[in-house]
Write a protein that holds these residues in place. Structure first.
Motif, PDB file in Angstrom:
ATOM      1  N   THR A   7     -28.182 -11.043 166.369  1.00 19.48           N
ATOM      2  CA  THR A   7     -27.380 -10.065 165.646  1.00 19.48           C
ATOM      3  C   THR A   7     -27.945  -9.945 164.236  1.00 19.48           C
ATOM      4  OG1 THR A   7     -25.822 -11.726 164.808  1.00 19.48           O
ATOM      5  CG2 THR A   7     -25.338 -10.733 166.961  1.00 19.48           C
ATOM      6  N   LEU A   8     -27.570  -8.881 163.533  1.00 20.34           N
ATOM      7  CA  LEU A   8     -28.073  -8.702 162.167  1.00 20.34           C
ATOM      8  C   LEU A   8     -27.604  -9.814 161.244  1.00 20.34           C
ATOM      9  CD1 LEU A   8     -27.768  -4.848 161.615  1.00 20.34           C
ATOM     10  CD2 LEU A   8     -29.865  -6.205 161.663  1.00 20.34           C
ATOM     11  N   LYS A 134     -25.237   0.102 152.527  1.00 25.64           N
ATOM     12  CA  LYS A 134     -25.713  -0.419 151.239  1.00 25.64           C
ATOM     13  C   LYS A 134     -27.027  -1.176 151.427  1.00 25.64           C
ATOM     14  CE  LYS A 134     -22.177   0.926 148.762  1.00 25.64           C
ATOM     15  NZ  LYS A 134     -22.312   1.941 147.698  1.00 25.64           N
ATOM     16  N   THR A 135     -28.007  -0.844 150.601  1.00 20.02           N
ATOM     17  CA  THR A 135     -29.323  -1.483 150.703  1.00 20.02           C
ATOM     18  C   THR A 135     -29.240  -2.979 150.442  1.00 20.02           C
ATOM     19  OG1 THR A 135     -30.434   0.557 150.033  1.00 20.02           O
ATOM     20  CG2 THR A 135     -31.671  -1.482 149.780  1.00 20.02           C
ATOM     21  N   LYS A 136     -28.416  -3.376 149.480  1.00 18.42           N
ATOM     22  CA  LYS A 136     -28.315  -4.792 149.121  1.00 18.42           C
ATOM     23  C   LYS A 136     -27.840  -5.631 150.307  1.00 18.42           C
ATOM     24  CE  LYS A 136     -26.336  -7.869 145.609  1.00 18.42           C
ATOM     25  NZ  LYS A 136     -25.479  -7.948 144.403  1.00 18.42           N
ATOM     26  N   ALA A 137     -26.848  -5.130 151.038  1.00 19.52           N
ATOM     27  CA  ALA A 137     -26.325  -5.874 152.180  1.00 19.52           C
ATOM     28  C   ALA A 137     -27.354  -5.948 153.296  1.00 19.52           C
ATOM     29  CB  ALA A 137     -25.044  -5.199 152.683  1.00 19.52           C
ATOM     30  N   THR A 138     -28.046  -4.825 153.542  1.00 16.09           N
ATOM     31  CA  THR A 138     -29.062  -4.817 154.602  1.00 16.09           C
ATOM     32  C   THR A 138     -30.230  -5.721 154.248  1.00 16.09           C
ATOM     33  OG1 THR A 138     -28.447  -2.554 155.209  1.00 16.09           O
ATOM     34  CG2 THR A 138     -30.588  -3.333 155.963  1.00 16.09           C
ATOM     35  N   LEU A 139     -30.647  -5.712 152.980  1.00 14.42           N
ATOM     36  CA  LEU A 139     -31.732  -6.593 152.544  1.00 14.42           C
ATOM     37  C   LEU A 139     -31.360  -8.056 152.724  1.00 14.42           C
ATOM     38  CD1 LEU A 139     -34.499  -6.926 151.238  1.00 14.42           C
ATOM     39  CD2 LEU A 139     -33.407  -6.746 148.999  1.00 14.42           C
ATOM     40  N   SER A 140     -30.103  -8.381 152.457  1.00 15.36           N
ATOM     41  CA  SER A 140     -29.633  -9.756 152.644  1.00 15.36           C
ATOM     42  C   SER A 140     -29.708 -10.151 154.122  1.00 15.36           C
ATOM     43  CB  SER A 140     -28.197  -9.882 152.127  1.00 15.36           C
ATOM     44  OG  SER A 140     -27.695 -11.171 152.377  1.00 15.36           O
ATOM     45  N   GLN A 141     -29.361  -9.226 155.014  1.00 16.42           N
ATOM     46  CA  GLN A 141     -29.441  -9.514 156.456  1.00 16.42           C
ATOM     47  C   GLN A 141     -30.886  -9.707 156.888  1.00 16.42           C
ATOM     48  OE1 GLN A 141     -27.419  -6.010 157.890  1.00 16.42           O
ATOM     49  NE2 GLN A 141     -25.494  -7.114 158.234  1.00 16.42           N
ATOM     50  N   PHE A 142     -31.792  -8.874 156.380  1.00 13.63           N
ATOM     51  CA  PHE A 142     -33.207  -9.004 156.722  1.00 13.63           C
ATOM     52  C   PHE A 142     -33.768 -10.335 156.220  1.00 13.63           C
ATOM     53  CE2 PHE A 142     -34.061  -4.134 156.911  1.00 13.63           C
ATOM     54  CZ  PHE A 142     -33.364  -4.086 158.101  1.00 13.63           C
ATOM     55  N   THR A 143     -33.360 -10.731 155.028  1.00 14.88           N
ATOM     56  CA  THR A 143     -33.829 -12.009 154.473  1.00 14.88           C
ATOM     57  C   THR A 143     -33.372 -13.168 155.350  1.00 14.88           C
ATOM     58  OG1 THR A 143     -33.747 -11.085 152.236  1.00 14.88           O
ATOM     59  CG2 THR A 143     -33.834 -13.486 152.432  1.00 14.88           C
ATOM     60  N   GLY A 144     -32.142 -13.088 155.827  1.00 12.90           N
ATOM     61  CA  GLY A 144     -31.621 -14.131 156.710  1.00 12.90           C
ATOM     62  C   GLY A 144     -32.373 -14.211 158.024  1.00 12.90           C
ATOM     63  N   LEU A 145     -32.878 -13.062 158.485  1.00 11.22           N
ATOM     64  CA  LEU A 145     -33.659 -13.035 159.733  1.00 11.22           C
ATOM     65  C   LEU A 145     -35.139 -13.300 159.503  1.00 11.22           C
ATOM     66  CD1 LEU A 145     -32.014  -9.890 161.404  1.00 11.22           C
ATOM     67  CD2 LEU A 145     -31.797 -12.261 162.188  1.00 11.22           C
ATOM     68  N   GLY A 146     -35.550 -13.417 158.229  1.00  8.51           N
ATOM     69  CA  GLY A 146     -36.957 -13.655 157.917  1.00  8.51           C
ATOM     70  C   GLY A 146     -37.816 -12.412 158.021  1.00  8.51           C
ATOM     71  N   LEU A 147     -37.225 -11.244 157.852  1.00  5.55           N
ATOM     72  CA  LEU A 147     -37.968  -9.982 157.967  1.00  5.55           C
ATOM     73  C   LEU A 147     -38.391  -9.508 156.581  1.00  5.55           C
ATOM     74  CD1 LEU A 147     -35.744  -8.068 160.558  1.00  5.55           C
ATOM     75  CD2 LEU A 147     -37.823  -9.396 160.990  1.00  5.55           C
ATOM     76  N   ASN A 168     -35.239   2.274 151.507  1.00  7.75           N
ATOM     77  CA  ASN A 168     -35.809   1.936 150.201  1.00  7.75           C
ATOM     78  C   ASN A 168     -36.339   0.505 150.137  1.00  7.75           C
ATOM     79  OD1 ASN A 168     -35.422   4.422 148.971  1.00  7.75           O
ATOM     80  ND2 ASN A 168     -33.348   3.926 148.304  1.00  7.75           N
ATOM     81  N   ILE A 169     -36.298  -0.199 151.252  1.00  8.93           N
ATOM     82  CA  ILE A 169     -36.798  -1.579 151.272  1.00  8.93           C
ATOM     83  C   ILE A 169     -38.298  -1.551 151.543  1.00  8.93           C
ATOM     84  CG2 ILE A 169     -36.592  -3.836 152.368  1.00  8.93           C
ATOM     85  CD1 ILE A 169     -33.756  -3.108 153.170  1.00  8.93           C
ATOM     86  N   PRO A 170     -39.106  -2.153 150.659  1.00 10.46           N
ATOM     87  CA  PRO A 170     -40.570  -2.117 150.848  1.00 10.46           C
ATOM     88  C   PRO A 170     -40.991  -2.769 152.165  1.00 10.46           C
ATOM     89  CG  PRO A 170     -40.002  -2.906 148.644  1.00 10.46           C
ATOM     90  CD  PRO A 170     -38.723  -2.872 149.429  1.00 10.46           C
ATOM     91  N   ASN A 171     -42.018  -2.198 152.800  1.00  9.42           N
ATOM     92  CA  ASN A 171     -42.636  -2.747 154.009  1.00  9.42           C
ATOM     93  C   ASN A 171     -41.698  -2.802 155.213  1.00  9.42           C
ATOM     94  OD1 ASN A 171     -45.061  -3.236 152.561  1.00  9.42           O
ATOM     95  ND2 ASN A 171     -44.212  -5.154 151.798  1.00  9.42           N
TER      96      ASN A 171
END
Length: 206
Positions: A7-8, A134-147, A168-171
């Motif tokens: 999950t995200l 929200k970009t901030k929340a999605t970025l936090s989820q990606f960081t948790g998944l190692g993306l 707006n998240i790089p890469n």
């Protein structure tokens, strides 16, 4: 090949069996190279253009008489050897696209998916949605998944809030299943597939 569905938020949501006919091939670099070359050639605009001697707006009068001057014979000031003349053998507007058989293109996509599976760089997410967008929340989820460098493939329609929060998240690239392609798969470190995308791929190649 069995893979755990995430999950995200980082939890587990069961598992899925990936079809070996799609994700279990031995990747061939020559096929992948042909497909990447095909894609990059097709996306070239080909609008480069210079003016030849026939397109230069300049006098058409003969520069000087043919004989008696001791100089070389010239009939036009538009010739490439003169300053202000046309360009010799310059680029012209054209299409850079070339043909590649449909079966080779389909095979290349399967080899690209297999290459990611072989390197353990495939992640399956149960649902790609975002409540707030929200970009901030999605970025936090990606960081948790190692993306940090990933191509994310959704279903037939990508959730609008999720796409807005990730753009707006790089890469990070987000595409619907119709937009999956070899070049984008190979240029990103991780391939993230939604459960709907896995089902659509199996339906496409069955």
């Amino acid at each position: 090949m069995d893979i755990t569905i995430k999950t995200l938020s980082g939890g587990e949501a069961g598992s899925v069996t990936l079809n070996d006919a799609i994700f279990g091939l031995e990747p061939r670099e020559d096929i992948l190279q042909r497909m990447v070359r095909y894609q990059l050639a097709k996306r070239q605009q080909g609008t480069h253009q210079t003016l030849g001697r026939a397109e230069i707006a300049r006098t058409g009068a003969k520069l000087y008489k043919q004989k008696g001057t001791g100089r070389a014979r010239h009939g036009s000031a538009r010739a490439p050897q003169f300053r202000g003349g046309g360009k010799a053998h310059g680029p012209v507007s054209r299409s850079h696209a070339h043909d590649l058989p449909k079966k080779v293109r389909a095979l290349a996509l399967r080899h690209a998916l297999s290459a990611k599976a072989k390197s353990g760089a495939i992640l399956v997410i149960d649902d790609l949605t975002s409540a707030e967008g929200k970009t901030k929340a999605t970025l936090s989820q990606f960081t948790g998944l190692g993306l940090t460098n990933a191509l994310i493939i959704g279903g037939a329609e990508v959730n609008e809030n999720f796409a807005r929060s990730a753009r707006n998240i790089p890469n990070i690239d987000v595409l619907p299943i119709q937009g999956i392609n070899v070049y984008d798969i190979l240029r990103r470190q991780t391939l993230v597939l939604s459960k709907a995308a896995v089902d659509a791929l199996e339906e496409r190649f069955k």
